[in-house]
Design an enzyme around this catalytic site. Structure first.
Site, PDB file in Angstrom:
ATOM      1  CG  ASP A 133      -2.216   0.695   1.023  1.00 41.34           C
ATOM      2  OD1 ASP A 133      -3.252   0.020   1.111  1.00 41.34           O
ATOM      3  OD2 ASP A 133      -2.214   1.916   0.733  1.00 41.34           O
ATOM      4  CG  ASN A 136      -8.540   6.986   1.175  1.00 42.32           C
ATOM      5  OD1 ASN A 136      -8.623   7.827   2.081  1.00 42.32           O
ATOM      6  ND2 ASN A 136      -9.601   6.404   0.653  1.00 42.32           N
ATOM      7  CG  ASN A 182      -3.068   6.028  -8.236  1.00 40.13           C
ATOM      8  OD1 ASN A 182      -1.932   5.877  -7.800  1.00 40.13           O
ATOM      9  ND2 ASN A 182      -4.113   5.410  -7.708  1.00 40.13           N
ATOM     10  CB  SER A 191     -16.246  -0.003 -10.128  1.00 38.55           C
ATOM     11  OG  SER A 191     -17.344   0.856 -10.033  1.00 38.55           O
ATOM     12  CE1 TYR A 243     -12.991   3.927  -8.845  1.00 34.27           C
ATOM     13  CE2 TYR A 243     -15.328   4.031  -9.387  1.00 34.27           C
ATOM     14  CZ  TYR A 243     -14.263   3.365  -8.812  1.00 34.27           C
ATOM     15  OH  TYR A 243     -14.455   2.142  -8.226  1.00 34.27           O
ATOM     16  CE  LYS A 263     -11.352   0.727 -10.176  1.00 36.29           C
ATOM     17  NZ  LYS A 263     -10.215  -0.063  -9.664  1.00 36.29           N
ATOM     18  CG  PHE A 319     -23.192  -3.681  -8.068  1.00 32.66           C
ATOM     19  CD1 PHE A 319     -22.444  -4.663  -8.712  1.00 32.66           C
ATOM     20  CD2 PHE A 319     -24.150  -3.014  -8.814  1.00 32.66           C
ATOM     21  CE1 PHE A 319     -22.647  -4.981 -10.053  1.00 32.66           C
ATOM     22  CE2 PHE A 319     -24.374  -3.337 -10.157  1.00 32.66           C
ATOM     23  CZ  PHE A 319     -23.624  -4.321 -10.768  1.00 32.66           C
TER      24      PHE A 319
HETATM   25  C1  UD1 Z   1     -19.284   4.399  -6.855  1.00 36.16           C
HETATM   26  C2  UD1 Z   1     -19.452   3.132  -7.640  1.00 36.16           C
HETATM   27  C3  UD1 Z   1     -18.986   1.935  -6.842  1.00 36.16           C
HETATM   28  C4  UD1 Z   1     -17.576   2.189  -6.293  1.00 36.16           C
HETATM   29  C5  UD1 Z   1     -17.578   3.464  -5.482  1.00 36.16           C
HETATM   30  C6  UD1 Z   1     -16.188   3.789  -5.017  1.00 36.16           C
HETATM   31  C7  UD1 Z   1     -21.400   3.594  -9.023  1.00 36.16           C
HETATM   32  C8  UD1 Z   1     -22.811   3.273  -9.316  1.00 36.16           C
HETATM   33  N1  UD1 Z   1     -20.848   2.943  -7.996  1.00 36.16           N
HETATM   34  O1  UD1 Z   1     -20.180   4.374  -5.799  1.00 36.16           O
HETATM   35  O2  UD1 Z   1     -18.953   0.801  -7.674  1.00 36.16           O
HETATM   36  O3  UD1 Z   1     -17.203   1.113  -5.485  1.00 36.16           O
HETATM   37  O4  UD1 Z   1     -17.997   4.535  -6.316  1.00 36.16           O
HETATM   38  O5  UD1 Z   1     -16.206   4.998  -4.275  1.00 36.16           O
HETATM   39  O6  UD1 Z   1     -20.774   4.376  -9.715  1.00 36.16           O
HETATM   40  N2  UD1 Z   1     -24.551  10.207  -1.436  1.00 36.16           N
HETATM   41  C9  UD1 Z   1     -25.225  11.210  -0.799  1.00 36.16           C
HETATM   42  N3  UD1 Z   1     -24.572  11.951   0.132  1.00 36.16           N
HETATM   43  C10 UD1 Z   1     -23.260  11.729   0.446  1.00 36.16           C
HETATM   44  C11 UD1 Z   1     -22.559  10.692  -0.208  1.00 36.16           C
HETATM   45  C12 UD1 Z   1     -23.244   9.950  -1.166  1.00 36.16           C
HETATM   46  O7  UD1 Z   1     -26.416  11.436  -1.065  1.00 36.16           O
HETATM   47  O8  UD1 Z   1     -22.716  12.463   1.286  1.00 36.16           O
HETATM   48  C13 UD1 Z   1     -25.271   9.384  -2.419  1.00 36.16           C
HETATM   49  C14 UD1 Z   1     -24.663   9.418  -3.814  1.00 36.16           C
HETATM   50  O9  UD1 Z   1     -25.194  10.469  -4.577  1.00 36.16           O
HETATM   51  C15 UD1 Z   1     -25.070   8.048  -4.327  1.00 36.16           C
HETATM   52  C16 UD1 Z   1     -25.110   7.164  -3.086  1.00 36.16           C
HETATM   53  O10 UD1 Z   1     -25.180   8.054  -1.977  1.00 36.16           O
HETATM   54  O11 UD1 Z   1     -26.358   8.088  -4.856  1.00 36.16           O
HETATM   55  C17 UD1 Z   1     -23.872   6.308  -2.921  1.00 36.16           C
HETATM   56  O12 UD1 Z   1     -22.727   7.142  -3.087  1.00 36.16           O
HETATM   57  P1  UD1 Z   1     -21.256   6.625  -2.759  1.00 36.16           P
HETATM   58  O13 UD1 Z   1     -21.256   5.920  -1.465  1.00 36.16           O
HETATM   59  O14 UD1 Z   1     -20.339   7.774  -2.949  1.00 36.16           O
HETATM   60  O15 UD1 Z   1     -20.987   5.524  -3.843  1.00 36.16           O
HETATM   61  P2  UD1 Z   1     -21.141   5.584  -5.457  1.00 36.16           P
HETATM   62  O16 UD1 Z   1     -20.605   6.849  -5.985  1.00 36.16           O
HETATM   63  O17 UD1 Z   1     -22.505   5.157  -5.817  1.00 36.16           O
END
Ligand code: UD1
Length: 340
Positions: free
Chosen positions: A32, A36, A101, A126, A151, A155, A180
């Site tokens: 690593d 992060n 990266n 992903s 990002y 992938k 997912f």
């Molecule tokens: C994305 C990828 C996932 C990957 C991850 C790595 C998709 C569909 N999925 O996850 O495969 O492992 O990135 O980081 O692209 N949200 C809020 N408020 C917040 C944070 C998030 O509302 O403060 C919402 C986001 O808009 C989203 C959901 O929560 O709808 C999940 O977000 P997050 O946990 O950041 O993951 P993804 O971006 O979906």
């Protein structure tokens, strides 16, 4: 059997090491660069498993340092390549950092896989590779749409690199696992997600606002075409993701006719909205979250969840944890962090 885990101090890497140490007799080597994560992760792994592993501080973009590691361990039989940047929004803001990266580290790993004849590789992909898809759930055959973030594109490129590479190296095998949304923490509550700065992912944001480290949670948009207007994702317990990696390597090792390259979705098959995640968290913890509705976040897809039949069939795998288990364990971990 010696297995190299890149990104071993990270969230999914560390849970996979724990699963591997608990269910196999493989020797684990971890690398690593702590971009992060921190070295403390290995103490937590040792506390949970009672086993210490060898680990290195290496930036995999550094070709020579990577090569040197493989020279020192020229008997590595399998590589799980987790190490990568993973914030959708950060990648939108800083695309070059993500391409540099995520692509260069993979290129160096593949070059070493070839040079040192490492038979098996698991690549962390992903579900973001699919882009915005209308027909859900997505299967591995669902054609990609345009990606929504750099990002996600790293992938897509990563999967293609692995595929092109394996095609001309028939002695080697690889599986790309499309995660997912991995969430939750080890059942002991002693290891979990630990972003070094303000989290960009939903669940650490929830737990940190519940404990008071962050003042308020913002839901990124409630005007999507989904049942309650918030985005739909397929949240999957990180320990279920971890067990799939161990099974994937085991299948590659014990099944001579296993395809030389395959792509497999890792999800539960259940779509859950942001509001439903919040509800599940509030239910299992009996805490009320302070949240507000904000703008949509750049790079987000509206809805996605998996068809996971291929993982069940090929890996003999099944996710066992519910969304409540995910929230409960994430909260246990956050409380454990707060005790320190
Ligand atoms: C994305 C990828 C996932 C990957 C991850 C790595 C998709 C569909 N999925 O996850 O495969 O492992 O990135 O980081 O692209 N949200 C809020 N408020 C917040 C944070 C998030 O509302 O403060 C919402 C986001 O808009 C989203 C959901 O929560 O709808 C999940 O977000 P997050 O946990 O950041 O993951 P993804 O971006 O979906």
């Amino acid at each position: 059997m010696k297995i190299l885990i890149t990104g071993g101090a990270g969230y999914i890497g560390s849970h996979t090491i724990i699963e591997m140490l608990e269910t196999t007799n493989w020797e684990v080597i971890a690398v690593d660069n702590y971009s992060n994560s921190t070295e403390d992760t290995y103490e937590r792994i040792e506390k949970i498993t009672g086993k210490a592993i060898k680990y290195y501080n290496i930036d995999l973009k550094d070709k020579d340092a990577t090569h040197k590691l493989f020279l020192e361990h020229n008997d590595i039989q399998g590589i799980i390549h987790f190490a990568a940047f993973k914030s959708v929004s950060e990648s939108v803001a800083n695309p070059l950092m993500y391409y540099d990266n995520n692509i260069n580290s993979l290129l160096n790993i593949l070059a070493c896989q070839k040079a040192f004849k490492v038979p098996y590789l698991i690549f962390s992909s992903s579900c973001s590779v699919y882009g915005n898809i209308n027909e859900l759930p997505v299967t591995e055959e669902t054609p990609f749409n345009k990606t929504e973030s750099p990002y996600a594109y790293t992938k897509q490129i990563g999967e293609q690199l692995v595929a092109d590479f394996i095609k001309v190296n028939p002695a080697l095998k690889a599986i790309s696992l499309r995660y997912f949304n991995p969430v939750g923490a080890h059942k002991s509550g002693l290891n979990g997600e630990l972003p070094l700065s303000t989290p960009s992912n939903l669940v650490p944001y929830i737990t940190q606002s519940a404990i008071g480290k962050l003042s308020q949670l913002t839901i990124f948009g409630n005007d999507y075409n989904t049942k309650d207007g918030t985005c739909v994702r397929d949240y999957i317990h990180v320990s279920d993701i971890a067990s799939a990696h161990v099974l994937a390597l085991q299948q590659l090792i014990k099944t001579p006719h296993f395809p030389s390259q395959s792509i497999i979705n890792l999800g539960t098959g259940v779509g859950v909205t942001v509001l439903e995640v919040i509800e599940a968290f509030e239910k299992v913890t009996d805490k009320k979250l302070n949240y507000t509705i904000g703008e949509r976040r750049a790079g987000d897809v509206a809805a996605i969840y998996a068809n996971n039949d291929k993982a069940k069939k090929l890996l003999n795998w099944k996710p066992i944890y519910t969304i409540e288990d995910m929230m409960r364990s994430a909260w246990k971990w956050e409380q454990c962090l707060n005790k320190k």
